[in-house]
Scaffold this motif. Sequence first.
Motif, PDB file in Angstrom:
ATOM      1  N   ASP A  17      42.616  30.522 105.204  1.00  0.00           N
ATOM      2  CA  ASP A  17      43.544  30.338 104.090  1.00  0.00           C
ATOM      3  C   ASP A  17      44.975  30.126 104.601  1.00  0.00           C
ATOM      4  O   ASP A  17      45.688  29.229 104.147  1.00  0.00           O
ATOM      5  N   ARG A  18      45.367  30.932 105.585  1.00  0.00           N
ATOM      6  CA  ARG A  18      46.741  30.821 106.096  1.00  0.00           C
ATOM      7  C   ARG A  18      46.979  29.492 106.799  1.00  0.00           C
ATOM      8  O   ARG A  18      48.014  28.855 106.610  1.00  0.00           O
ATOM      9  N   LEU A  19      46.013  29.078 107.633  1.00  0.00           N
ATOM     10  CA  LEU A  19      46.237  27.858 108.418  1.00  0.00           C
ATOM     11  C   LEU A  19      46.191  26.622 107.542  1.00  0.00           C
ATOM     12  O   LEU A  19      46.958  25.676 107.746  1.00  0.00           O
ATOM     13  N   SER A  20      45.305  26.632 106.535  1.00  0.00           N
ATOM     14  CA  SER A  20      45.203  25.414 105.725  1.00  0.00           C
ATOM     15  C   SER A  20      46.427  25.250 104.828  1.00  0.00           C
ATOM     16  O   SER A  20      46.718  24.148 104.394  1.00  0.00           O
ATOM     17  N   GLY A  21      47.162  26.359 104.568  1.00  0.00           N
ATOM     18  CA  GLY A  21      48.370  26.239 103.745  1.00  0.00           C
ATOM     19  C   GLY A  21      49.648  26.229 104.563  1.00  0.00           C
ATOM     20  O   GLY A  21      50.748  26.199 104.013  1.00  0.00           O
ATOM     21  N   ARG A  22      49.518  26.242 105.885  1.00  0.00           N
ATOM     22  CA  ARG A  22      50.710  26.356 106.728  1.00  0.00           C
ATOM     23  C   ARG A  22      51.474  25.032 106.803  1.00  0.00           C
ATOM     24  O   ARG A  22      50.900  23.960 106.893  1.00  0.00           O
ATOM     25  N   ARG A  23      52.783  25.125 106.765  1.00  0.00           N
ATOM     26  CA  ARG A  23      53.648  23.959 106.960  1.00  0.00           C
ATOM     27  C   ARG A  23      54.698  24.353 107.990  1.00  0.00           C
ATOM     28  O   ARG A  23      55.112  25.506 108.045  1.00  0.00           O
ATOM     29  N   MET A  24      55.140  23.376 108.780  1.00  0.00           N
ATOM     30  CA  MET A  24      56.086  23.676 109.844  1.00  0.00           C
ATOM     31  C   MET A  24      57.249  22.691 109.816  1.00  0.00           C
ATOM     32  O   MET A  24      57.054  21.508 109.506  1.00  0.00           O
ATOM     33  N   CYS A  25      58.446  23.178 110.150  1.00  0.00           N
ATOM     34  CA  CYS A  25      59.603  22.287 110.180  1.00  0.00           C
ATOM     35  C   CYS A  25      59.540  21.379 111.402  1.00  0.00           C
ATOM     36  O   CYS A  25      59.317  21.854 112.521  1.00  0.00           O
ATOM     37  N   LYS A  26      59.762  20.079 111.181  1.00  0.00           N
ATOM     38  CA  LYS A  26      59.722  19.084 112.274  1.00  0.00           C
ATOM     39  C   LYS A  26      60.801  19.352 113.302  1.00  0.00           C
ATOM     40  O   LYS A  26      60.646  19.030 114.469  1.00  0.00           O
ATOM     41  N   THR A  27      61.923  19.930 112.865  1.00  0.00           N
ATOM     42  CA  THR A  27      63.058  20.106 113.771  1.00  0.00           C
ATOM     43  C   THR A  27      63.081  21.492 114.411  1.00  0.00           C
ATOM     44  O   THR A  27      63.079  21.606 115.633  1.00  0.00           O
ATOM     45  N   CYS A  28      63.090  22.552 113.601  1.00  0.00           N
ATOM     46  CA  CYS A  28      63.289  23.884 114.192  1.00  0.00           C
ATOM     47  C   CYS A  28      61.986  24.672 114.354  1.00  0.00           C
ATOM     48  O   CYS A  28      61.993  25.741 114.962  1.00  0.00           O
ATOM     49  N   GLY A  29      60.880  24.182 113.812  1.00  0.00           N
ATOM     50  CA  GLY A  29      59.593  24.860 114.013  1.00  0.00           C
ATOM     51  C   GLY A  29      59.361  26.039 113.080  1.00  0.00           C
ATOM     52  O   GLY A  29      58.348  26.728 113.191  1.00  0.00           O
ATOM     53  N   LYS A  30      60.295  26.298 112.164  1.00  0.00           N
ATOM     54  CA  LYS A  30      60.101  27.436 111.249  1.00  0.00           C
ATOM     55  C   LYS A  30      58.804  27.255 110.459  1.00  0.00           C
ATOM     56  O   LYS A  30      58.456  26.147 110.053  1.00  0.00           O
ATOM     57  N   ILE A  31      58.115  28.393 110.253  1.00  0.00           N
ATOM     58  CA  ILE A  31      56.788  28.354 109.635  1.00  0.00           C
ATOM     59  C   ILE A  31      56.875  28.748 108.159  1.00  0.00           C
ATOM     60  O   ILE A  31      57.534  29.728 107.808  1.00  0.00           O
ATOM     61  N   TYR A  32      56.169  27.985 107.310  1.00  0.00           N
ATOM     62  CA  TYR A  32      56.074  28.292 105.876  1.00  0.00           C
ATOM     63  C   TYR A  32      54.602  28.305 105.478  1.00  0.00           C
ATOM     64  O   TYR A  32      53.722  27.919 106.259  1.00  0.00           O
ATOM     65  N   HIS A  33      54.331  28.755 104.240  1.00  0.00           N
ATOM     66  CA  HIS A  33      52.985  28.654 103.674  1.00  0.00           C
ATOM     67  C   HIS A  33      53.143  28.222 102.224  1.00  0.00           C
ATOM     68  O   HIS A  33      53.995  28.779 101.512  1.00  0.00           O
ATOM     69  N   VAL A  34      52.345  27.253 101.798  1.00  0.00           N
ATOM     70  CA  VAL A  34      52.553  26.689 100.458  1.00  0.00           C
ATOM     71  C   VAL A  34      52.505  27.747  99.352  1.00  0.00           C
ATOM     72  O   VAL A  34      53.253  27.656  98.380  1.00  0.00           O
ATOM     73  N   LYS A  35      51.643  28.779  99.516  1.00  0.00           N
ATOM     74  CA  LYS A  35      51.566  29.833  98.498  1.00  0.00           C
ATOM     75  C   LYS A  35      52.333  31.092  98.897  1.00  0.00           C
ATOM     76  O   LYS A  35      53.121  31.625  98.142  1.00  0.00           O
ATOM     77  N   ASN A  36      52.081  31.583 100.112  1.00  0.00           N
ATOM     78  CA  ASN A  36      52.591  32.902 100.504  1.00  0.00           C
ATOM     79  C   ASN A  36      54.059  32.914 100.926  1.00  0.00           C
ATOM     80  O   ASN A  36      54.725  33.941 100.832  1.00  0.00           O
ATOM     81  N   MET A  37      54.540  31.796 101.472  1.00  0.00           N
ATOM     82  CA  MET A  37      55.921  31.756 101.980  1.00  0.00           C
ATOM     83  C   MET A  37      56.492  30.371 101.753  1.00  0.00           C
ATOM     84  O   MET A  37      56.846  29.658 102.693  1.00  0.00           O
ATOM     85  N   PRO A  38      56.583  29.931 100.476  1.00  0.00           N
ATOM     86  CA  PRO A  38      57.018  28.550 100.230  1.00  0.00           C
ATOM     87  C   PRO A  38      58.512  28.374 100.524  1.00  0.00           C
ATOM     88  O   PRO A  38      59.282  29.325 100.389  1.00  0.00           O
ATOM     89  N   PRO A  39      58.903  27.169 100.932  1.00  0.00           N
ATOM     90  CA  PRO A  39      60.332  26.898 101.101  1.00  0.00           C
ATOM     91  C   PRO A  39      60.969  26.808  99.710  1.00  0.00           C
ATOM     92  O   PRO A  39      60.258  26.675  98.711  1.00  0.00           O
ATOM     93  N   LYS A  40      62.301  26.872  99.655  1.00  0.00           N
ATOM     94  CA  LYS A  40      62.972  26.815  98.345  1.00  0.00           C
ATOM     95  C   LYS A  40      62.667  25.483  97.666  1.00  0.00           C
ATOM     96  O   LYS A  40      62.429  25.421  96.463  1.00  0.00           O
ATOM     97  N   LYS A  41      62.704  24.389  98.469  1.00  0.00           N
ATOM     98  CA  LYS A  41      62.390  23.080  97.913  1.00  0.00           C
ATOM     99  C   LYS A  41      61.135  22.553  98.620  1.00  0.00           C
ATOM    100  O   LYS A  41      61.081  22.553  99.856  1.00  0.00           O
ATOM    101  N   GLU A  42      60.164  22.124  97.835  1.00  0.00           N
ATOM    102  CA  GLU A  42      58.875  21.725  98.406  1.00  0.00           C
ATOM    103  C   GLU A  42      59.030  20.686  99.521  1.00  0.00           C
ATOM    104  O   GLU A  42      59.727  19.681  99.358  1.00  0.00           O
ATOM    105  N   GLY A  43      58.390  20.945 100.660  1.00  0.00           N
ATOM    106  CA  GLY A  43      58.368  19.972 101.747  1.00  0.00           C
ATOM    107  C   GLY A  43      59.628  19.891 102.584  1.00  0.00           C
ATOM    108  O   GLY A  43      59.735  19.047 103.472  1.00  0.00           O
TER     109      GLY A  43
END
Length: 209
Positions: free
Chosen positions: A117-143
């Motif tokens: 569940d965590r890996l399939s929802g994980r998103r990463m910043c192209k520049t700084c590598g910060k880790i997000y999750h679409v449900k558990n730790m979404p960024p303020k603005k999608e994507g």
Amino acid sequence: MKLIFLGPPGAGKGTISDLAVDKLGLPHISTGDLFRAAVKNGTPLGLKVKDIMASGGLVPDELTIELVKERLSQKDTAVGWILDGFPRTIPQAEALEKIASVDSVINFEVADAIVVDRLSGRRMCKTCGKIYHVKNMPPKKEGVCDVDGSELYIRDDDKAAAIQVRLDTYRKQTAPLIDWYAKKGKLLTIDGTGVPAVTLGLFEKAIKK
Ligand code: ADP
């Protein structure tokens, strides 16, 4: 303090490292991040490891050990470090013993279903590598990364086929390190199931004991 973070992919090693680095003032050394930087920069090492990483397999020990040796020879490591994602095999652990003496190995325990569940929802910043999750730790603005406004992406190895390979690889090649470090009296196991703040608390308690 010299710490190793051990646990399946998606256990939260990177996330907790980012939080712990601020508190402990230790450099966070992630072999995954170092390899991803090499791929992004198109270095000779990056070209060698790109396909291996995308498939979810492990980079050969010699290359990985060489990379870590080089990193641990840099000045900022004099205060200690958090090694995240290394060692991942017994030969890597044996090689590390010749370079440094580890204080504790933090073993993050997380069930396979949660990992998927965590890996399939994980998103990463192209520049700084910060880790997000679409449900558990979404960024303020999608994507979009909260820190630097860069685009978020899905890692190649977070796609379904590679996730299963990584889990199998972890159980077969990396999990034996749990007993290996337990026998040396270095293992501290914590539950990695909770939200990052909870896991961070468990980690802090464990290293204080
Ligand atoms: P995760 O812990 O989420 O699986 P990492 O970012 O730690 O991911 O690693 C990504 C990939 O980099 C691994 O799947 C592997 O291909 C490679 N890698 C990282 N660390 C090592 C290592 N110690 N030994 C071999 N390969 C590694």
